[in-house]
Design a protein around this motif. Structure first.
Motif, PDB file in Angstrom:
ATOM      1  N   ARG A   1     -13.696  69.638  51.081  1.00  0.00           N
ATOM      2  CA  ARG A   1     -15.039  68.862  50.622  1.00  0.00           C
ATOM      3  C   ARG A   1     -15.604  68.430  51.892  1.00  0.00           C
ATOM      4  O   ARG A   1     -16.428  67.581  51.772  1.00  0.00           O
ATOM      5  N   SER A   2     -15.073  68.923  52.969  1.00  0.00           N
ATOM      6  CA  SER A   2     -15.683  68.327  54.094  1.00  0.00           C
ATOM      7  C   SER A   2     -16.812  69.216  54.491  1.00  0.00           C
ATOM      8  O   SER A   2     -16.618  70.431  54.679  1.00  0.00           O
TER       9      SER A   2
ATOM     10  N   LEU B   1     -14.012  59.929  47.269  1.00  0.00           N
ATOM     11  CA  LEU B   1     -14.761  60.894  46.811  1.00  0.00           C
ATOM     12  C   LEU B   1     -14.659  61.438  45.458  1.00  0.00           C
ATOM     13  O   LEU B   1     -15.963  61.870  44.840  1.00  0.00           O
ATOM     14  N   ASP B   2     -13.648  61.223  44.606  1.00  0.00           N
ATOM     15  CA  ASP B   2     -13.534  61.644  43.371  1.00  0.00           C
ATOM     16  C   ASP B   2     -14.459  60.583  42.443  1.00  0.00           C
ATOM     17  O   ASP B   2     -14.799  60.973  41.315  1.00  0.00           O
TER      18      ASP B   2
ATOM     19  N   GLY C   1     -10.224  69.048  54.908  1.00  0.00           N
ATOM     20  CA  GLY C   1     -10.313  69.478  53.564  1.00  0.00           C
ATOM     21  C   GLY C   1     -11.343  70.180  52.978  1.00  0.00           C
ATOM     22  O   GLY C   1     -12.541  70.508  53.615  1.00  0.00           O
TER      23      GLY C   1
ATOM     24  N   GLU D   1      -7.162  64.186  55.543  1.00  0.00           N
ATOM     25  CA  GLU D   1      -7.113  65.211  54.374  1.00  0.00           C
ATOM     26  C   GLU D   1      -8.666  65.540  53.940  1.00  0.00           C
ATOM     27  O   GLU D   1      -8.913  66.706  53.503  1.00  0.00           O
ATOM     28  N   VAL D   2      -9.576  64.487  53.895  1.00  0.00           N
ATOM     29  CA  VAL D   2     -10.855  64.649  53.826  1.00  0.00           C
ATOM     30  C   VAL D   2     -11.579  65.435  54.810  1.00  0.00           C
ATOM     31  O   VAL D   2     -12.469  66.300  54.693  1.00  0.00           O
TER      32      VAL D   2
ATOM     33  N   THR E   1      -9.884  59.910  56.000  1.00  0.00           N
ATOM     34  CA  THR E   1      -8.524  60.258  56.294  1.00  0.00           C
ATOM     35  C   THR E   1      -8.464  61.909  56.726  1.00  0.00           C
ATOM     36  O   THR E   1      -9.563  62.377  56.620  1.00  0.00           O
TER      37      THR E   1
ATOM     38  N   ASP F   1     -11.539  58.448  51.293  1.00  0.00           N
ATOM     39  CA  ASP F   1     -10.465  59.086  51.307  1.00  0.00           C
ATOM     40  C   ASP F   1     -10.796  59.971  50.043  1.00  0.00           C
ATOM     41  O   ASP F   1     -11.733  60.013  49.335  1.00  0.00           O
ATOM     42  N   ASP F   2      -9.860  60.735  49.673  1.00  0.00           N
ATOM     43  CA  ASP F   2      -9.891  61.465  48.307  1.00  0.00           C
ATOM     44  C   ASP F   2     -10.280  60.813  46.906  1.00  0.00           C
ATOM     45  O   ASP F   2     -11.204  61.311  46.167  1.00  0.00           O
ATOM     46  N   ALA F   3      -9.930  59.372  47.088  1.00  0.00           N
ATOM     47  CA  ALA F   3      -9.984  58.741  45.779  1.00  0.00           C
ATOM     48  C   ALA F   3     -11.234  58.350  45.736  1.00  0.00           C
ATOM     49  O   ALA F   3     -11.875  58.054  44.769  1.00  0.00           O
TER      50      ALA F   3
END
Length: 319
Positions: free
Chosen positions: A294-295, A264-265, A292, A288-289, A286, A260-262
């Motif tokens: 960053r995909s 990836l961060d 998104g 969103e990823v 997710t 998820d974005d967290a």
């Protein structure tokens, strides 16, 4: 630019691709170089490196990307793709792999097989008399690994020392990623729970082989440890073909490894997400990823065509 006349690499020419462990770093690099050149020259049209070549594609298991990418790549290089399923063949009515191989080997220049047990692929290769390509087995997915490496080269350039985190089920995709990573110098760190880890022998080989080129391979429990400093986070579906009946247990065991974005961060600057598809948004990754900014998943899917076409060109094109 593609050199004219084209010279196939001797490590690939006329040989089967059952697993990338049978091939050299130089051979893999040659395939990736040609894949990049084909992608760059796509708008202008590809050279007919497979003219007069017929490739038989046998799909014992369902396929979207493998089938479409092989057919598209073969035909763009001037070859002919013959797509077969068990329902189209006597193989589906009890004919042996040996007999099927001996017939197809007389009529096609190469055979691609997508199947389950790796031994089925090896049996086909023993009797075909022409190069055989692994389109997927339970143990290995080398064509996917070539596309993975191409995608990472596009994003980051030199792969030596590049850290890639694989999260979840240490399956055939994870195994092949570790192998191509070892041959290109990547550092592949797989975060997998107990019972889902790739074979220890593969990890040890990839770590020793990769160390010679600035990389390595290892397995950890903690996904946060795996992604620290990683430039790519890679996952695969949690419930593959053959896992039916264990869906709930697998989802429960693998939930901490979702991208998820967290997560990836926590990775390195400019990190991207990878997935070999099909994806189940909300499980291993997710929405969103996956969709998104960053995909790199859709580049990765497209690169199946370029990498496999390059592989077949090195395998079959006249020198």
């Amino acid at each position: 630019m593609i050199a004219t006349p084209f010279t196939p690499h001797p490590d690939i020419a006329g040989r089967s691709l059952l697993t990338l462990r049978h091939h050299s770093p130089e051979g893999v690099a040659a395939v990736l170089d040609l894949a990049a050149a084909l992608k760059d020259g796509r708008a202008a049209g590809w050279p007919p490196l497979l003219r007069h070549q017929v490739i038989a594609l046998i799909f014992e298991r369902p396929s979207t990307r493998t089938r479409v990418s092989f057919v598209s790549g073969i035909e763009r290089l001037g070859g002919s793709a013959m797509v077969l399923s068990p329902a189209d063949m006597q193989l589906g009515r009890g004919e042996t792999i040996e007999d099927t191989a001996k017939v197809l080997g007389r009529m096609a220049e190469a055979i691609v097989l997508r199947t389950g047990p790796h031994e089925t692929l090896l049996e086909l290769d023993r009797h075909a008399g022409v190069p055989v390509v692994n389109g997927l087995t339970y143990e290995h997915h080398p064509c996917q690994a070539l596309a993975d490496a191409q995608t990472l080269r596009e994003r980051f350039g030199d792969l030596s020392g590049l850290r890639v985190a694989y999260l979840g089920d240490g399956n055939n995709v994870c195994v092949s990623l570790m192998i191509v990573g070892a041959l290109t110098g990547m550092e592949v760190v797989a975060a997998c729970p107990e019972g889902y880890r790739p074979p220890g022998e593969v990890v040890a080989w990839a770590d020793a082989t990769g160390a010679e080129r600035g990389g390595g391979a290892r397995v950890v429990d903690d996904p946060h440890e795996a992604v620290a400093g990683a430039r790519a986070l890679y996952t695969d579906t949690w419930v593959s073909m053959g896992d039916e009946g264990t869906e709930e247990r697998r989802r429960r065991d693998l939930a901490p490894y979702r991208i998820d974005d967290a997560l990836l961060d926590r990775a390195g600057d400019g990190a991207v997400a990878l997935h070999c598809l099909p994806a189940h948004a909300g499980d291993e990754i997710t929405y969103e990823v996956l969709h998104g900014p960053r995909s790199a998943v859709w580049d990765q899917a497209e690169n199946r065509m370029h990498a496999q076409a390059a592989l077949l060109a090195h395998m079959l094109a006249p020198g």
